[in-house]
Design a protein around this motif. Structure first.
Motif, PDB file in Angstrom:
ATOM      1  N   GLN A  18       0.825  -1.211   0.000  1.00  0.00           N
ATOM      2  CA  GLN A  18       0.000   0.000   0.000  1.00  0.00           C
ATOM      3  C   GLN A  18       0.860   1.262   0.000  1.00  0.00           C
ATOM      4  OE1 GLN A  18      -3.230   0.317  -0.618  1.00  0.00           O
ATOM      5  NE2 GLN A  18      -3.182  -1.904  -0.893  1.00  0.00           N
ATOM      6  N   LYS A  19       1.976   1.240   0.726  1.00  0.00           N
ATOM      7  CA  LYS A  19       2.890   2.391   0.738  1.00  0.00           C
ATOM      8  C   LYS A  19       3.473   2.610  -0.650  1.00  0.00           C
ATOM      9  CE  LYS A  19       4.492   2.029   5.514  1.00  0.00           C
ATOM     10  NZ  LYS A  19       5.651   1.760   6.365  1.00  0.00           N
ATOM     11  N   LEU A  20       3.864   1.529  -1.303  1.00  0.00           N
ATOM     12  CA  LEU A  20       4.421   1.635  -2.651  1.00  0.00           C
ATOM     13  C   LEU A  20       3.368   2.143  -3.640  1.00  0.00           C
ATOM     14  CD1 LEU A  20       6.482  -1.683  -2.652  1.00  0.00           C
ATOM     15  CD2 LEU A  20       7.426   0.626  -2.716  1.00  0.00           C
ATOM     16  N   LEU A  21       2.137   1.689  -3.461  1.00  0.00           N
ATOM     17  CA  LEU A  21       1.047   2.156  -4.318  1.00  0.00           C
ATOM     18  C   LEU A  21       0.810   3.648  -4.111  1.00  0.00           C
ATOM     19  CD1 LEU A  21      -1.164   1.424  -6.372  1.00  0.00           C
ATOM     20  CD2 LEU A  21      -2.651   0.885  -4.442  1.00  0.00           C
ATOM     21  N   ARG A  22       0.777   4.103  -2.858  1.00  0.00           N
ATOM     22  CA  ARG A  22       0.612   5.537  -2.573  1.00  0.00           C
ATOM     23  C   ARG A  22       1.775   6.341  -3.149  1.00  0.00           C
ATOM     24  NH1 ARG A  22      -1.408   3.571   2.361  1.00  0.00           N
ATOM     25  NH2 ARG A  22       0.607   3.865   3.368  1.00  0.00           N
ATOM     26  N   PHE A  23       2.990   5.784  -3.061  1.00  0.00           N
ATOM     27  CA  PHE A  23       4.174   6.446  -3.625  1.00  0.00           C
ATOM     28  C   PHE A  23       3.982   6.656  -5.139  1.00  0.00           C
ATOM     29  CE2 PHE A  23       8.255   5.914  -5.846  1.00  0.00           C
ATOM     30  CZ  PHE A  23       8.988   6.965  -5.308  1.00  0.00           C
ATOM     31  N   LEU A  24       3.532   5.615  -5.808  1.00  0.00           N
ATOM     32  CA  LEU A  24       3.314   5.720  -7.251  1.00  0.00           C
ATOM     33  C   LEU A  24       2.230   6.743  -7.571  1.00  0.00           C
ATOM     34  CD1 LEU A  24       3.534   1.953  -8.223  1.00  0.00           C
ATOM     35  CD2 LEU A  24       5.048   3.771  -9.028  1.00  0.00           C
ATOM     36  N   MET A  25       1.147   6.701  -6.825  1.00  0.00           N
ATOM     37  CA  MET A  25       0.053   7.648  -7.062  1.00  0.00           C
ATOM     38  C   MET A  25       0.512   9.082  -6.815  1.00  0.00           C
ATOM     39  SD  MET A  25      -2.394   5.757  -8.126  1.00  0.00           S
ATOM     40  CE  MET A  25      -3.925   6.620  -7.968  1.00  0.00           C
ATOM     41  N   ALA A  26       1.278   9.292  -5.760  1.00  0.00           N
ATOM     42  CA  ALA A  26       1.764  10.634  -5.429  1.00  0.00           C
ATOM     43  C   ALA A  26       2.741  11.161  -6.477  1.00  0.00           C
ATOM     44  CB  ALA A  26       2.433  10.637  -4.049  1.00  0.00           C
ATOM     45  N   HIS A  27       3.399  10.252  -7.180  1.00  0.00           N
ATOM     46  CA  HIS A  27       4.383  10.674  -8.181  1.00  0.00           C
ATOM     47  C   HIS A  27       3.829  10.630  -9.603  1.00  0.00           C
ATOM     48  CE1 HIS A  27       7.053  10.172  -4.749  1.00  0.00           C
ATOM     49  NE2 HIS A  27       7.813  11.047  -5.369  1.00  0.00           N
ATOM     50  N   GLY A  28       2.499  10.574  -9.717  1.00  0.00           N
ATOM     51  CA  GLY A  28       1.857  10.729 -11.019  1.00  0.00           C
ATOM     52  C   GLY A  28       1.692   9.482 -11.854  1.00  0.00           C
ATOM     53  N   ALA A  29       1.729   8.310 -11.261  1.00  0.00           N
ATOM     54  CA  ALA A  29       1.570   7.088 -12.044  1.00  0.00           C
ATOM     55  C   ALA A  29       0.135   6.919 -12.537  1.00  0.00           C
ATOM     56  CB  ALA A  29       1.990   5.870 -11.235  1.00  0.00           C
ATOM     57  N   GLY A  30      -0.826   7.486 -11.819  1.00  0.00           N
ATOM     58  CA  GLY A  30      -2.220   7.426 -12.239  1.00  0.00           C
ATOM     59  C   GLY A  30      -2.730   6.000 -12.387  1.00  0.00           C
ATOM     60  N   ASP A  31      -3.366   5.729 -13.536  1.00  0.00           N
ATOM     61  CA  ASP A  31      -3.953   4.411 -13.794  1.00  0.00           C
ATOM     62  C   ASP A  31      -2.897   3.321 -13.931  1.00  0.00           C
ATOM     63  OD1 ASP A  31      -6.447   5.571 -13.795  1.00  0.00           O
ATOM     64  OD2 ASP A  31      -6.537   5.792 -15.968  1.00  0.00           O
ATOM     65  N   ALA A  32      -1.659   3.701 -14.171  1.00  0.00           N
ATOM     66  CA  ALA A  32      -0.590   2.720 -14.370  1.00  0.00           C
ATOM     67  C   ALA A  32       0.001   2.229 -13.053  1.00  0.00           C
ATOM     68  CB  ALA A  32       0.508   3.323 -15.237  1.00  0.00           C
ATOM     69  N   ALA A  33      -0.435   2.755 -11.921  1.00  0.00           N
ATOM     70  CA  ALA A  33       0.161   2.399 -10.629  1.00  0.00           C
ATOM     71  C   ALA A  33       0.091   0.899 -10.365  1.00  0.00           C
ATOM     72  CB  ALA A  33      -0.513   3.181  -9.504  1.00  0.00           C
ATOM     73  N   GLU A  34      -1.059   0.301 -10.554  1.00  0.00           N
ATOM     74  CA  GLU A  34      -1.199  -1.142 -10.307  1.00  0.00           C
ATOM     75  C   GLU A  34      -0.323  -1.945 -11.272  1.00  0.00           C
ATOM     76  OE1 GLU A  34      -2.645  -2.938  -7.978  1.00  0.00           O
ATOM     77  OE2 GLU A  34      -3.702  -1.342  -6.935  1.00  0.00           O
ATOM     78  N   LEU A  68       9.899   5.924 -14.168  1.00  0.00           N
ATOM     79  CA  LEU A  68      10.657   6.737 -15.125  1.00  0.00           C
ATOM     80  C   LEU A  68      10.760   6.031 -16.475  1.00  0.00           C
ATOM     81  CD1 LEU A  68      13.560   8.128 -12.908  1.00  0.00           C
ATOM     82  CD2 LEU A  68      11.661   9.410 -13.908  1.00  0.00           C
ATOM     83  N   ASP A  69      11.006   4.727 -16.452  1.00  0.00           N
ATOM     84  CA  ASP A  69      11.072   3.960 -17.702  1.00  0.00           C
ATOM     85  C   ASP A  69       9.749   4.034 -18.460  1.00  0.00           C
ATOM     86  OD1 ASP A  69      13.671   3.245 -17.148  1.00  0.00           O
ATOM     87  OD2 ASP A  69      13.187   1.202 -16.500  1.00  0.00           O
ATOM     88  N   ARG A  70       8.652   3.891 -17.727  1.00  0.00           N
ATOM     89  CA  ARG A  70       7.333   3.948 -18.367  1.00  0.00           C
ATOM     90  C   ARG A  70       7.091   5.337 -18.948  1.00  0.00           C
ATOM     91  NH1 ARG A  70       2.010   1.062 -17.256  1.00  0.00           N
ATOM     92  NH2 ARG A  70       3.491  -0.631 -17.076  1.00  0.00           N
ATOM     93  N   ARG A  72       9.371   7.564 -19.934  1.00  0.00           N
ATOM     94  CA  ARG A  72      10.230   7.746 -21.111  1.00  0.00           C
ATOM     95  C   ARG A  72       9.685   6.972 -22.303  1.00  0.00           C
ATOM     96  NH1 ARG A  72      15.392   6.883 -17.433  1.00  0.00           N
ATOM     97  NH2 ARG A  72      15.676   9.022 -16.714  1.00  0.00           N
ATOM     98  N   SER A  73       9.224   5.771 -22.060  1.00  0.00           N
ATOM     99  CA  SER A  73       8.663   4.955 -23.133  1.00  0.00           C
ATOM    100  C   SER A  73       7.433   5.625 -23.739  1.00  0.00           C
ATOM    101  CB  SER A  73       8.313   3.576 -22.589  1.00  0.00           C
ATOM    102  OG  SER A  73       7.674   2.819 -23.565  1.00  0.00           O
ATOM    103  N   THR A  74       6.572   6.160 -22.890  1.00  0.00           N
ATOM    104  CA  THR A  74       5.377   6.848 -23.369  1.00  0.00           C
ATOM    105  C   THR A  74       5.745   8.085 -24.173  1.00  0.00           C
ATOM    106  OG1 THR A  74       4.132   6.053 -21.455  1.00  0.00           O
ATOM    107  CG2 THR A  74       3.206   7.926 -22.631  1.00  0.00           C
ATOM    108  N   GLN A  75       6.702   8.855 -23.666  1.00  0.00           N
ATOM    109  CA  GLN A  75       7.140  10.058 -24.383  1.00  0.00           C
ATOM    110  C   GLN A  75       7.741   9.700 -25.736  1.00  0.00           C
ATOM    111  OE1 GLN A  75       6.490  13.247 -23.484  1.00  0.00           O
ATOM    112  NE2 GLN A  75       5.296  12.204 -21.923  1.00  0.00           N
ATOM    113  N   GLN A  76       8.551   8.664 -25.759  1.00  0.00           N
ATOM    114  CA  GLN A  76       9.178   8.236 -27.003  1.00  0.00           C
ATOM    115  C   GLN A  76       8.115   7.764 -28.002  1.00  0.00           C
ATOM    116  OE1 GLN A  76      11.916   4.988 -26.570  1.00  0.00           O
ATOM    117  NE2 GLN A  76      12.877   5.369 -28.549  1.00  0.00           N
ATOM    118  N   ALA A  77       7.128   7.028 -27.529  1.00  0.00           N
ATOM    119  CA  ALA A  77       6.060   6.562 -28.412  1.00  0.00           C
ATOM    120  C   ALA A  77       5.258   7.741 -28.959  1.00  0.00           C
ATOM    121  CB  ALA A  77       5.147   5.598 -27.665  1.00  0.00           C
ATOM    122  N   THR A  78       5.001   8.729 -28.105  1.00  0.00           N
ATOM    123  CA  THR A  78       4.267   9.913 -28.545  1.00  0.00           C
ATOM    124  C   THR A  78       5.046  10.667 -29.613  1.00  0.00           C
ATOM    125  OG1 THR A  78       3.210  10.100 -26.378  1.00  0.00           O
ATOM    126  CG2 THR A  78       3.192  12.065 -27.762  1.00  0.00           C
TER     127      THR A  78
END
Length: 173
Positions: A18-34, A68-70, A72-78
């Motif tokens: 749950q802490k790791l999930l909150r960390f991801l959400m707080a850092h902008g992972a959004g729907d990709a957190a899970e 960060l990898d995700r 960068r990958s999204t930015q590169q694909a865009t």
């Protein structure tokens, strides 16, 4: 099949999920957190590394790197998609004008259409051109030509039949 964690990292992950999930959400992972947590689990499950001195800090670092990898990958694909679209839509060396062959075919087809309309007589040809090309209502055409509305409708039916027959002939050729 083991029901418990096989390594210390897996136990720390389970205890702090749950802490790791909150960390991801707080850092902008959004729907990709899970999805990122699942990817983290896969990585630590497959890892054959030895003991980690500070496993929670290690998990936060890996989680951040995955995010960060995700990103960068999204930015590169865009960027890749935008470049591809730009390359497909803007070729200064390629004209948007039809080829010479297509222009020649179109002129020949126009000549055949005009011949077919002229063969119907001036009233039917005028009614067709005014209605189909100029968008004039049939009632107005009837007033202009000083004929009844049913005469204009009959002329348009003749013109449509002629155009359909011409289209059939062109499709067969």
């Amino acid at each position: 099949m083991n029901s418990g964690p096989e390594s210390g990292l897996q136990a720390v992950f389970i205890a702090n999920r749950q802490k790791l999930l909150r960390f991801l959400m707080a850092h902008g992972a959004g729907d990709a957190a899970e999805d990122l947590l699942q990817e983290l689990w896969i990585r630590i499950s497959a890892a054959t590394a030895g003991p980690v001195a500070q496993p929670l800090s290690y998990l936060y670092r890996v989680t951040n790197n995955l995010m960060l990898d995700r990103y960068r990958s999204t930015q590169q694909a865009t960027r890749r998609d935008a470049n591809w679209i730009a390359a497909q839509t803007s070729h200064p060396e390629i004209s948007d004008a039809p080829s010479g062959e297509r222009a020649l075919i179109a002129r020949e087809q126009l000549r055949l259409v005009e011949q077919a309309l002229d063969a119907l007589g001036p009233r039917a040809a005028t009614a067709f051109r005014r209605h189909r090309l100029d968008g004039v209502p049939q009632k107005v055409i009837a007033r202009e030509l000083n004929v009844s509305l049913s005469t204009v409708e009959a002329d348009l039916r003749k013109a449509y039949r002629a155009m359909i027959e011409l289209r059939r002939m062109l499709d067969e050729a």
